[in-house]
Design a protein around this motif. Structure first.
Motif, mmCIF file in Angstrom:
data_model
loop_
_atom_site.group_PDB
_atom_site.id
_atom_site.type_symbol
_atom_site.label_atom_id
_atom_site.label_comp_id
_atom_site.label_asym_id
_atom_site.label_seq_id
_atom_site.Cartn_x
_atom_site.Cartn_y
_atom_site.Cartn_z
ATOM 1 N N ARG A 126 72.539 -5.928 2.626
ATOM 2 C CA ARG A 126 71.974 -4.626 2.271
ATOM 3 C C ARG A 126 70.534 -4.577 2.744
ATOM 4 N N LEU A 127 70.279 -3.683 3.679
ATOM 5 C CA LEU A 127 68.929 -3.485 4.215
ATOM 6 C C LEU A 127 68.410 -2.157 3.698
ATOM 7 N N TRP A 128 67.115 -2.109 3.430
ATOM 8 C CA TRP A 128 66.472 -0.896 2.952
ATOM 9 C C TRP A 128 65.371 -0.528 3.945
ATOM 10 N N LEU A 129 65.472 0.658 4.530
ATOM 11 C CA LEU A 129 64.477 1.146 5.482
ATOM 12 C C LEU A 129 63.612 2.183 4.772
ATOM 13 N N PHE A 130 62.323 1.898 4.682
ATOM 14 C CA PHE A 130 61.381 2.793 4.018
ATOM 15 C C PHE A 130 60.851 3.814 5.022
ATOM 16 N N ARG A 134 58.955 0.125 7.152
ATOM 17 C CA ARG A 134 59.220 -1.218 6.635
ATOM 18 C C ARG A 134 60.716 -1.395 6.382
ATOM 19 N N LEU A 135 61.204 -2.587 6.703
ATOM 20 C CA LEU A 135 62.604 -2.928 6.485
ATOM 21 C C LEU A 135 62.648 -4.113 5.534
ATOM 22 N N SER A 136 63.398 -3.986 4.457
ATOM 23 C CA SER A 136 63.523 -5.094 3.513
ATOM 24 C C SER A 136 64.993 -5.452 3.365
ATOM 25 N N ILE A 137 65.231 -6.635 2.820
ATOM 26 C CA ILE A 137 66.586 -7.110 2.571
ATOM 27 C C ILE A 137 66.739 -7.301 1.074
ATOM 28 N N GLU A 138 67.862 -6.856 0.544
ATOM 29 C CA GLU A 138 68.136 -7.086 -0.870
ATOM 30 C C GLU A 138 68.697 -8.484 -1.011
ATOM 31 N N THR A 139 68.042 -9.289 -1.834
ATOM 32 C CA THR A 139 68.443 -10.690 -1.985
ATOM 33 C C THR A 139 69.516 -10.873 -3.049
ATOM 34 N N GLY A 140 69.621 -9.950 -3.987
ATOM 35 C CA GLY A 140 70.564 -10.114 -5.078
ATOM 36 C C GLY A 140 70.061 -11.054 -6.148
ATOM 37 N N SER A 141 68.830 -11.504 -6.025
ATOM 38 C CA SER A 141 68.280 -12.462 -6.977
ATOM 39 C C SER A 141 67.653 -11.741 -8.160
ATOM 40 N N VAL A 142 67.913 -12.215 -9.356
ATOM 41 C CA VAL A 142 67.288 -11.626 -10.535
ATOM 42 C C VAL A 142 65.892 -12.184 -10.759
ATOM 43 N N ASN A 147 62.225 -6.998 -3.226
ATOM 44 C CA ASN A 147 62.923 -7.515 -2.058
ATOM 45 C C ASN A 147 61.924 -7.812 -0.945
ATOM 46 N N PRO A 148 62.120 -8.917 -0.225
ATOM 47 C CA PRO A 148 61.169 -9.270 0.835
ATOM 48 C C PRO A 148 61.209 -8.289 2.000
ATOM 49 N N ILE A 149 60.039 -8.024 2.560
ATOM 50 C CA ILE A 149 59.918 -7.171 3.744
ATOM 51 C C ILE A 149 60.186 -8.047 4.969
ATOM 52 N N ILE A 150 61.105 -7.612 5.810
ATOM 53 C CA ILE A 150 61.467 -8.346 7.027
ATOM 54 C C ILE A 150 60.478 -8.027 8.142
ATOM 55 N N ASN A 167 69.712 -13.801 9.251
ATOM 56 C CA ASN A 167 69.340 -15.187 8.968
ATOM 57 C C ASN A 167 68.877 -15.348 7.522
ATOM 58 N N GLN A 168 68.093 -14.402 7.023
ATOM 59 C CA GLN A 168 67.632 -14.484 5.637
ATOM 60 C C GLN A 168 68.780 -14.275 4.676
ATOM 61 N N HIS A 169 69.726 -13.417 5.041
ATOM 62 C CA HIS A 169 70.905 -13.175 4.212
ATOM 63 C C HIS A 169 71.614 -14.496 3.955
ATOM 64 N N THR A 170 71.758 -15.305 4.995
ATOM 65 C CA THR A 170 72.388 -16.615 4.874
ATOM 66 C C THR A 170 71.496 -17.554 4.068
#
Length: 178
Positions: A126-130, A134-142, A147-150, A167-170
């Motif tokens: 899941r990528l979020w484009l602002f 800015r593009l961030s990835i949803e990590t699913g971490s509580v 979410n970190p900006i790619i 790569n970060q998804h993995t």
């Protein structure tokens, strides 16, 4: 053409919700905008989807509605008991309600139904484009507060950022879809 102020569904929003909603629609109409509607359901609200389809049909008479996405609660790496108590219900109820709503919906509006995932279904990339690029990835971490900006698509090619996100998804130990 339907009534310019469609009936208000019951069981949605609070006092004044639909009055503000229609005021905002008038503002969007003036700007000649197109809408996409996303709806998350609960055991109570899923029973109202057909009624909501009627409201969206009336809305489409006033402003173009491109699509309607209806989602059942999907544990996305952050499931918890509180959310489960609020949102969990059987997939068959969702499928039946979504089918009825789709049958009632204006055929000019694309319809998407997203039922809950099974326990063994992988977490999606899941990528979020602002709006600022800015593009961030949803990590699913509580444990993460955001979410970190790619990177920024205004400065780097999307392909590069997509590969970095994959790569970060993995790296976040989230199973990638194949």
């Amino acid at each position: 053409m339907t009534d310019p102020t469609p009936p208000q569904p019951t069981g949605f929003g609070g006092d004044g919700y639909f009055e503000r909603f229609w005021d905002n629609i008038e503002l969007l109409q003036k700007g000649n905008h197109t809408l996409g509607i996303n709806t998350f359901t609960s055991p109570n609200s899923v029973t109202k989807l057909s009624e909501l389809a009627g409201l969206i049909n009336g809305l489409h008479d006033r402003i173009r509605v491109e699509y309607w996405l209806v989602s059942q609660y999907r544990p996305i790496g952050r499931p918890n008991e509180r959310k489960a108590a609020i949102y969990n219900y059987d997939r068959q109820s969702f499928d039946e309600a979504a089918t009825q709503a789709h049958q009632r919906l204006n055929k000019e509006i694309a319809f998407y139904a997203q039922p809950t995932r099974s326990e063994d279904e992988p977490y999606p990339l899941r990528l979020w484009l602002f709006a600022d690029g800015r593009l961030s990835i949803e990590t699913g971490s509580v444990t993460t507060t955001e979410n970190p900006i790619i990177g920024n698509v205004l400065n780097l090619p999307f392909q590069h950022l997509y590969e970095q996100a994959t790569n970060q998804h993995t790296r976040f130990n989230i199973r990638a879809r194949t």
